[in-house]
Design a protein around this motif. Structure first.
Motif, mmCIF file in Angstrom:
data_model
loop_
_atom_site.group_PDB
_atom_site.id
_atom_site.type_symbol
_atom_site.label_atom_id
_atom_site.label_comp_id
_atom_site.label_asym_id
_atom_site.label_seq_id
_atom_site.Cartn_x
_atom_site.Cartn_y
_atom_site.Cartn_z
ATOM 1 N N TYR A 89 0.811 -1.217 0.000
ATOM 2 C CA TYR A 89 0.000 0.000 0.000
ATOM 3 C C TYR A 89 0.849 1.274 0.000
ATOM 4 O O TYR A 89 0.322 2.367 0.208
ATOM 5 C CB TYR A 89 -0.957 -0.016 1.196
ATOM 6 C CG TYR A 89 -2.115 -0.960 0.974
ATOM 7 C CD1 TYR A 89 -3.273 -0.520 0.349
ATOM 8 C CD2 TYR A 89 -2.034 -2.302 1.336
ATOM 9 C CE1 TYR A 89 -4.335 -1.371 0.117
ATOM 10 C CE2 TYR A 89 -3.098 -3.174 1.109
ATOM 11 C CZ TYR A 89 -4.236 -2.707 0.499
ATOM 12 O OH TYR A 89 -5.290 -3.558 0.254
ATOM 13 N N GLU A 90 2.147 1.121 -0.227
ATOM 14 C CA GLU A 90 3.075 2.249 -0.330
ATOM 15 C C GLU A 90 2.979 3.167 0.891
ATOM 16 O O GLU A 90 2.963 4.395 0.769
ATOM 17 C CB GLU A 90 2.813 3.029 -1.625
ATOM 18 C CG GLU A 90 3.012 2.174 -2.875
ATOM 19 C CD GLU A 90 2.727 2.932 -4.157
ATOM 20 O OE1 GLU A 90 2.557 4.164 -4.094
ATOM 21 O OE2 GLU A 90 2.672 2.294 -5.222
ATOM 22 N N GLU A 233 -7.131 2.837 -6.231
ATOM 23 C CA GLU A 233 -6.755 4.193 -5.872
ATOM 24 C C GLU A 233 -5.570 4.138 -4.916
ATOM 25 O O GLU A 233 -5.378 3.139 -4.212
ATOM 26 C CB GLU A 233 -7.926 4.908 -5.195
ATOM 27 C CG GLU A 233 -9.129 5.079 -6.103
ATOM 28 C CD GLU A 233 -10.250 5.848 -5.431
ATOM 29 O OE1 GLU A 233 -10.614 6.910 -5.957
ATOM 30 O OE2 GLU A 233 -10.768 5.388 -4.401
ATOM 31 N N ASP A 234 -4.761 5.179 -4.889
ATOM 32 C CA ASP A 234 -3.654 5.267 -3.928
ATOM 33 C C ASP A 234 -4.243 5.726 -2.597
ATOM 34 O O ASP A 234 -4.449 6.921 -2.370
ATOM 35 C CB ASP A 234 -2.588 6.246 -4.430
ATOM 36 C CG ASP A 234 -1.900 5.737 -5.688
ATOM 37 O OD1 ASP A 234 -1.741 4.510 -5.810
ATOM 38 O OD2 ASP A 234 -1.541 6.562 -6.533
ATOM 39 N N GLN A 237 -1.982 7.643 0.240
ATOM 40 C CA GLN A 237 -1.476 8.883 -0.334
ATOM 41 C C GLN A 237 -2.601 9.907 -0.528
ATOM 42 O O GLN A 237 -2.334 11.081 -0.765
ATOM 43 C CB GLN A 237 -0.799 8.609 -1.684
ATOM 44 C CG GLN A 237 0.455 7.765 -1.621
ATOM 45 C CD GLN A 237 0.171 6.295 -1.375
ATOM 46 O OE1 GLN A 237 -0.924 5.812 -1.648
ATOM 47 N NE2 GLN A 237 1.150 5.570 -0.851
#
Length: 396
Positions: A89-90, A233-234, A237
């Motif tokens: 998920y960064e 979606e990000d 972020q």
């Protein structure tokens, strides 16, 4: 263990016979296990490379980042699992822990959201769609947060117009509030996904500041699928605060467990005064005190075995097979068939009770669904559809 008396011997023998019968029954059940999102094939310790650890008492008590004075734990493995999911998920600077399951993860999200606003002397409101998991309103009740239920679209996705109306009403009646909003990344029955970008549009239209919002995502089933979708979606972020994912669903741990994940900054800010437990030498930052250390190492082993590419392949295959089931049911006009794109859940009219029981189908009113997990291949889908087709011909 030495058997002291004839009565003890007979009691142990009876217990072993009962367990053997129960094992045989569950093996039979696993052959037609369609309705709930778990993977029966993963329930064999012998093939998981961790069977020897099952006999040990492994207790991950308290915060996973602090070992404490006990050596019988798997917190290093737990932290590697969390890091793997954070990378998916960064989310760079993360905090989390392995929970007892999705319900505890959702409870922690609501708990963090409530306390985040209470620290700022704001009144928290908990908003969730009517398609949310049953644990969501229960958790809000346990935490004594004011609730607002949002209507759902036919797909299971929340109604953003109704969300806007409810927030407008809160805004008009209370100038000092915080919004704790549950987003569904795959609803339980239909797999509907709430869109973070649409929720953010509502905030923008109403002039709601980001500091007045805590967004939690319930991604119990889809947590290990969503990162591989082209339409994703990000999340972190773009304003997501926390996420809950089940371990026994798509990843496939042997027993129920889950993951809660948030940013380290948010965790530190919300629970900066968490209790220190002297006799354990750990911070009490989790809901459950003693946590099953074996499940952490089981989760870690599955991640090592599959890796990112393995999960990606499985996700793509399950989505393809779900679409295959959908098209197969449509081909012989089975009633009320529905399938949300990029999902692994297919819904249809509830069949006869005998079929529901045989395949252990989850039902709701006149609907049933199949969660197309890794063990539900096209051969099993063909057999299942043949049964439904025959029942339809006999019934209608």
């Amino acid at each position: 263990m030495r058997i002291e008396t004839q009565a003890q011997y007979e009691a142990q023998t009876a217990a072993e016979i009962r367990l053997a019968e129960f094992l045989a029954e569950q093996i039979r059940n696993s052959v037609t296990y369609f309705g709930y999102p778990e993977i029966p094939q993963n329930n064999d310790l012998a093939i998981l490379g961790v069977s020897g650890l099952a006999k040990l008492h492994l207790n991950n008590a308290g915060d996973p980042s602090i070992h404490g004075n006990s050596k019988m734990h798997t917190k290093e493995f737990e932290k590697e699992v969390l890091a793997f999911v954070a990378d998916l998920y960064e989310l760079e600077n993360h905090w989390g822990y392995i929970t007892s399951g999705g319900t505890e993860g959702n409870l922690y999200g609501a708990y963090m959201g409530r306390d985040y606003f209470k620290l700022q002397n704001k009144e928290p409101y908990f908003l969730f769609s009517e398609s949310s998991h049953y644990s969501i309103p229960k958790n809000a009740h346990l935490l004594d947060i004011k609730q607002r239920k949002i209507k759902s679209q036919e797909s299971g996705e929340m109604s953003y117009n109704h969300l806007k109306d409810e927030i407008s009403e809160i805004h008009a009646t209370n100038s000092n509030y915080g919004l704790v909003i549950n987003l569904n990344i795959g609803t339980t029955m239909t797999g509907g996904m709430d869109q973070l970008s649409e929720v953010q549009k509502v905030f923008k239209e109403l002039g709601i500041k980001q500091e007045n919002v805590f967004l939690h995502a319930d991604a119990a089933l889809m947590g290990f699928i969503y990162p591989f979708l082209e339409s994703k979606e990000d999340l972190f972020q773009n304003g997501l605060s926390s996420i809950a994912i089940s371990g026994h669903k798509f990843p496939g741990t042997i027993h129920p467990c889950g993951i809660f994940l948030s940013s380290k900054e948010l965790q530190d800010k919300t629970f900066k005064n968490s209790s220190w437990v002297p006799y354990l030498e750990v911070h009490d930052t989790t809901i459950s005190g003693s946590r099953n250390g074996f499940l952490a190492i089981n989760f870690w082993y599955i991640i090592q075995k599959k890796g990112i590419e393995g999960f990606k392949r499985e996700a793509e295959t399950c989505i393809e097979n779900a679409n295959y089931l959908y098209e197969k049911l449509k081909s012989f006009n089975y009633p009320d068939v529905a399938f949300n794109p990029n999902q692994i859940i297919v819904t249809f009219q509830k069949p006869q009770d005998a079929i529901v029981k045989k395949y252990q189908l989850a039902t709701q009113e006149d609907k049933a669904h199949v969660v197309v997990m890794q063990h539900i291949n096209r051969h099993k889908i063909d057999e299942f559809c043949a049964v439904l087709r025959e029942s339809m011909e006999n019934r209608w």
